[in-house]
Design a protein around this motif. Structure first.
Motif, PDB file in Angstrom:
ATOM      1  N   THR A   1     -10.181 -28.012 -18.409  1.00 20.74           N
ATOM      2  CA  THR A   1      -9.462 -26.872 -18.971  1.00 20.74           C
ATOM      3  C   THR A   1      -8.567 -26.207 -17.926  1.00 20.74           C
ATOM      4  O   THR A   1      -7.409 -25.891 -18.199  1.00 20.74           O
ATOM      5  CB  THR A   1     -10.452 -25.818 -19.526  1.00 20.74           C
ATOM      6  OG1 THR A   1     -11.192 -26.405 -20.591  1.00 20.74           O
ATOM      7  CG2 THR A   1      -9.721 -24.596 -20.039  1.00 20.74           C
ATOM      8  N   GLN A   2      -9.108 -26.032 -16.739  1.00 20.34           N
ATOM      9  CA  GLN A   2      -8.359 -25.298 -15.716  1.00 20.34           C
ATOM     10  C   GLN A   2      -7.085 -26.029 -15.284  1.00 20.34           C
ATOM     11  O   GLN A   2      -6.152 -25.407 -14.782  1.00 20.34           O
ATOM     12  CB  GLN A   2      -9.256 -25.029 -14.500  1.00 20.34           C
ATOM     13  CG  GLN A   2     -10.395 -24.049 -14.785  1.00 20.34           C
ATOM     14  CD  GLN A   2      -9.885 -22.653 -15.134  1.00 20.34           C
ATOM     15  OE1 GLN A   2      -8.900 -22.192 -14.582  1.00 20.34           O
ATOM     16  NE2 GLN A   2     -10.543 -21.987 -16.076  1.00 20.34           N
ATOM     17  N   GLU A   3      -7.067 -27.369 -15.462  1.00 22.43           N
ATOM     18  CA  GLU A   3      -5.877 -28.116 -15.061  1.00 22.43           C
ATOM     19  C   GLU A   3      -4.810 -28.153 -16.159  1.00 22.43           C
ATOM     20  O   GLU A   3      -3.724 -28.695 -15.944  1.00 22.43           O
ATOM     21  CB  GLU A   3      -6.271 -29.537 -14.638  1.00 22.43           C
ATOM     22  CG  GLU A   3      -6.979 -29.547 -13.277  1.00 22.43           C
ATOM     23  CD  GLU A   3      -7.535 -30.905 -12.897  1.00 22.43           C
ATOM     24  OE1 GLU A   3      -7.389 -31.856 -13.715  1.00 22.43           O
ATOM     25  OE2 GLU A   3      -8.103 -31.016 -11.805  1.00 22.43           O
ATOM     26  N   LEU A   4      -5.118 -27.598 -17.325  1.00 23.93           N
ATOM     27  CA  LEU A   4      -4.078 -27.490 -18.358  1.00 23.93           C
ATOM     28  C   LEU A   4      -3.040 -26.477 -17.882  1.00 23.93           C
ATOM     29  O   LEU A   4      -3.364 -25.548 -17.135  1.00 23.93           O
ATOM     30  CB  LEU A   4      -4.690 -27.025 -19.683  1.00 23.93           C
ATOM     31  CG  LEU A   4      -5.688 -27.967 -20.360  1.00 23.93           C
ATOM     32  CD1 LEU A   4      -6.315 -27.288 -21.579  1.00 23.93           C
ATOM     33  CD2 LEU A   4      -5.015 -29.265 -20.788  1.00 23.93           C
ATOM     34  N   THR A   5      -1.822 -26.635 -18.324  1.00 27.02           N
ATOM     35  CA  THR A   5      -0.787 -25.665 -17.935  1.00 27.02           C
ATOM     36  C   THR A   5      -0.989 -24.369 -18.717  1.00 27.02           C
ATOM     37  O   THR A   5      -1.696 -24.341 -19.741  1.00 27.02           O
ATOM     38  CB  THR A   5       0.614 -26.213 -18.246  1.00 27.02           C
ATOM     39  OG1 THR A   5       0.747 -26.314 -19.671  1.00 27.02           O
ATOM     40  CG2 THR A   5       0.853 -27.573 -17.597  1.00 27.02           C
ATOM     41  N   ASP A   6      -0.356 -23.303 -18.231  1.00 26.11           N
ATOM     42  CA  ASP A   6      -0.429 -22.033 -18.961  1.00 26.11           C
ATOM     43  C   ASP A   6       0.080 -22.219 -20.391  1.00 26.11           C
ATOM     44  O   ASP A   6      -0.477 -21.672 -21.344  1.00 26.11           O
ATOM     45  CB  ASP A   6       0.420 -20.965 -18.253  1.00 26.11           C
ATOM     46  CG  ASP A   6      -0.261 -20.438 -16.998  1.00 26.11           C
ATOM     47  OD1 ASP A   6      -1.404 -20.853 -16.728  1.00 26.11           O
ATOM     48  OD2 ASP A   6       0.359 -19.616 -16.292  1.00 26.11           O
ATOM     49  N   GLY A   7       1.147 -22.998 -20.533  1.00 23.33           N
ATOM     50  CA  GLY A   7       1.722 -23.241 -21.853  1.00 23.33           C
ATOM     51  C   GLY A   7       0.746 -23.957 -22.783  1.00 23.33           C
ATOM     52  O   GLY A   7       0.664 -23.631 -23.978  1.00 23.33           O
ATOM     53  N   GLU A   8       0.001 -24.920 -22.227  1.00 22.42           N
ATOM     54  CA  GLU A   8      -0.975 -25.647 -23.062  1.00 22.42           C
ATOM     55  C   GLU A   8      -2.101 -24.713 -23.513  1.00 22.42           C
ATOM     56  O   GLU A   8      -2.545 -24.770 -24.660  1.00 22.42           O
ATOM     57  CB  GLU A   8      -1.547 -26.829 -22.273  1.00 22.42           C
ATOM     58  CG  GLU A   8      -0.572 -27.999 -22.179  1.00 22.42           C
ATOM     59  CD  GLU A   8      -1.080 -29.096 -21.262  1.00 22.42           C
ATOM     60  OE1 GLU A   8      -0.976 -30.279 -21.631  1.00 22.42           O
ATOM     61  OE2 GLU A   8      -1.563 -28.785 -20.161  1.00 22.42           O
ATOM     62  N   LEU A   9      -2.561 -23.860 -22.598  1.00 20.17           N
ATOM     63  CA  LEU A   9      -3.621 -22.909 -22.979  1.00 20.17           C
ATOM     64  C   LEU A   9      -3.105 -21.937 -24.039  1.00 20.17           C
ATOM     65  O   LEU A   9      -3.790 -21.635 -25.018  1.00 20.17           O
ATOM     66  CB  LEU A   9      -4.105 -22.134 -21.744  1.00 20.17           C
ATOM     67  CG  LEU A   9      -4.860 -22.943 -20.690  1.00 20.17           C
ATOM     68  CD1 LEU A   9      -5.154 -22.086 -19.460  1.00 20.17           C
ATOM     69  CD2 LEU A   9      -6.159 -23.491 -21.261  1.00 20.17           C
ATOM     70  N   PHE A  10      -1.880 -21.449 -23.833  1.00 22.18           N
ATOM     71  CA  PHE A  10      -1.278 -20.516 -24.795  1.00 22.18           C
ATOM     72  C   PHE A  10      -1.169 -21.176 -26.169  1.00 22.18           C
ATOM     73  O   PHE A  10      -1.534 -20.575 -27.193  1.00 22.18           O
ATOM     74  CB  PHE A  10       0.109 -20.102 -24.283  1.00 22.18           C
ATOM     75  CG  PHE A  10       0.883 -19.259 -25.254  1.00 22.18           C
ATOM     76  CD1 PHE A  10       0.588 -17.919 -25.422  1.00 22.18           C
ATOM     77  CD2 PHE A  10       1.919 -19.805 -26.012  1.00 22.18           C
ATOM     78  CE1 PHE A  10       1.305 -17.137 -26.322  1.00 22.18           C
ATOM     79  CE2 PHE A  10       2.631 -19.036 -26.918  1.00 22.18           C
ATOM     80  CZ  PHE A  10       2.321 -17.696 -27.072  1.00 22.18           C
ATOM     81  N   GLN A  11      -0.693 -22.416 -26.179  1.00 25.91           N
ATOM     82  CA  GLN A  11      -0.532 -23.151 -27.444  1.00 25.91           C
ATOM     83  C   GLN A  11      -1.873 -23.324 -28.150  1.00 25.91           C
ATOM     84  O   GLN A  11      -1.979 -23.185 -29.365  1.00 25.91           O
ATOM     85  CB  GLN A  11       0.088 -24.523 -27.156  1.00 25.91           C
ATOM     86  CG  GLN A  11       0.068 -25.500 -28.324  1.00 25.91           C
ATOM     87  CD  GLN A  11       1.326 -25.411 -29.161  1.00 25.91           C
ATOM     88  OE1 GLN A  11       2.171 -24.536 -28.926  1.00 25.91           O
ATOM     89  NE2 GLN A  11       1.473 -26.311 -30.104  1.00 25.91           N
ATOM     90  N   THR A  12      -2.916 -23.613 -27.367  1.00 26.33           N
ATOM     91  CA  THR A  12      -4.254 -23.812 -27.942  1.00 26.33           C
ATOM     92  C   THR A  12      -4.749 -22.520 -28.603  1.00 26.33           C
ATOM     93  O   THR A  12      -5.312 -22.544 -29.693  1.00 26.33           O
ATOM     94  CB  THR A  12      -5.248 -24.256 -26.851  1.00 26.33           C
ATOM     95  OG1 THR A  12      -4.753 -25.463 -26.265  1.00 26.33           O
ATOM     96  CG2 THR A  12      -6.629 -24.513 -27.419  1.00 26.33           C
ATOM     97  N   ILE A  13      -4.508 -21.372 -27.935  1.00 32.54           N
ATOM     98  CA  ILE A  13      -4.939 -20.091 -28.513  1.00 32.54           C
ATOM     99  C   ILE A  13      -4.104 -19.765 -29.757  1.00 32.54           C
ATOM    100  O   ILE A  13      -4.630 -19.335 -30.781  1.00 32.54           O
ATOM    101  CB  ILE A  13      -4.800 -18.955 -27.474  1.00 32.54           C
ATOM    102  CG1 ILE A  13      -5.708 -19.218 -26.281  1.00 32.54           C
ATOM    103  CG2 ILE A  13      -5.117 -17.596 -28.094  1.00 32.54           C
ATOM    104  CD1 ILE A  13      -5.376 -18.375 -25.051  1.00 32.54           C
ATOM    105  N   GLU A  14      -2.816 -19.999 -29.673  1.00 29.19           N
ATOM    106  CA  GLU A  14      -1.914 -19.618 -30.771  1.00 29.19           C
ATOM    107  C   GLU A  14      -2.050 -20.540 -31.978  1.00 29.19           C
ATOM    108  O   GLU A  14      -2.043 -20.080 -33.120  1.00 29.19           O
ATOM    109  CB  GLU A  14      -0.465 -19.662 -30.264  1.00 29.19           C
ATOM    110  CG  GLU A  14      -0.095 -18.515 -29.366  1.00 29.19           C
ATOM    111  CD  GLU A  14       0.262 -17.251 -30.154  1.00 29.19           C
ATOM    112  OE1 GLU A  14       1.174 -17.322 -30.992  1.00 29.19           O
ATOM    113  OE2 GLU A  14      -0.379 -16.211 -29.919  1.00 29.19           O
TER     114      GLU A  14
END
Lengths: 203, 111
Positions: free
Chosen positions: A113-126
């Protein structure tokens, strides 16, 4: 020359068809359960599909929300109230719900999880992740809230016991649990007597 | 499709209710009788002593600050949330008051 080729094709079709039928028969007999751990192939496939589901432009998005102590505290409170039921306050996923989802709620402190980009984490939440327990919250909360949660997810590996304790106060509770917590605090503060006997919990 | 999503969310939240609570176990409010790195014994208001094993993931707090089990002094008030694990009663979390004479920490921030 054509005949051996036809035989080979027929054999492959027969094998595939046989495998499919055997799989369907096994499925009908045993059904599908969410209790076993997903196999490595399935997990890898799911991660690949999740990665493909994020558009390249979103993947490269930097977090536009500046990180401040206040923002982190607000994100921590939001996470405790909305996310911790499945993910746990510490992001481990080690909760009664997270352990029973299929696939399991991930340990977000780990590199996967920590190696995902900020954009990937944002997309997952959104947008959430299809065919998992992860809902898409886009439209329900402001994008800034999702970006603040990205900051909090980055903070998870460094979460202190005191932060986790504070989050426990903010976790959703039944009226009974809320009263119990207040009684615990009153007892610790001035010895206000609680129940005389140990309280047994069924769940 | 949107309504199915709402229904699924509501079902999940309603179903989550029991699961969000503590898992099976025993909670005790009492006074610490003895404590070391391996176990903590507390005496409840009924005079009964309960012994909890301390596990690697047992969380210990004294006045809301992270602490070690050995820092629990006999005589301090404690609230222990225990769980049954591996056939023994294990402390999931231990919250203790400060020993007499120490300065209490600030109250909880308002919710």
């Amino acid at each position: 020359m054509r005949r051996p080729c036809c035989i080979a094709v027929a054999a492959v079709v027969l094998l595939l068809g046989g495998g499919l039928v055997a799989g369907l028969v096994a499925l009908r007999r045993s059904g599908l359960s969410a209790r076993p751990e997903p196999g490595p192939v399935e997990a890898r496939l799911a991660r690949t599909v999740r990665s493909l589901a994020v558009a390249g432009s979103v993947r490269r998005l930097p977090n536009p929300v500046p990180l401040t102590p206040r923002l982190l505290a607000e994100a921590r409170a939001h996470f405790a109230d909305h996310c911790a039921s499945c993910h746990g306050n510490d992001g481990s996923g080690d909760t009664p719900l997270g352990r029973r989802l299929y696939p399991r709620a991930p340990d977000m402190r780990l590199p996967a999880t920590q190696e995902l980009t900020d954009g990937e984490l944002f997309q997952t939440i959104e947008e959430g992740i299809r065919l998992t327990g992860m809902p898409g919250w886009g439209g329900e909360v402001s994008p800034d809230v999702s970006w603040s949660l990205v900051h909090f997810i980055r903070h998870l590996p460094r979460l202190t016991p005191e932060e986790i304790l504070e989050m426990e106060r903010l976790n959703p509770k039944s009226p009974g649990e809320w009263q119990e917590m207040q009684e615990d605090e009153a007892f610790l503060k001035d010895g206000t007597p609680g129940p005389a006997a140990p309280r047994h919990r069924a769940h | 499709m949107r309504s199915i999503g709402w229904i699924a969310t509501i079902v999940a939240l309603v179903g989550a209710g029991p699961a969000l609570g503590h898992e099976a176990g025993v909670d005790v409010r009492g006074v610490v009788v003895a404590a070391d790195a391996a176990q903590v014994t507390v005496r409840g208001a009924d005079g009964k002593e309960t012994r909890f094993a301390v596990a690697r993931d047992t969380r210990v707090f004294v006045e809301r600050h992270g602490a070690k089990p050995a820092e629990l002094k006999p005589g301090v008030r404690a609230v222990i949330h225990g769980r049954e694990r591996g056939g023994r009663l294990e402390a999931a979390s231990i919250h203790a008051s400060a020993p007499a004479g120490s300065v209490p920490s600030a109250p909880w921030p308002a919710r």
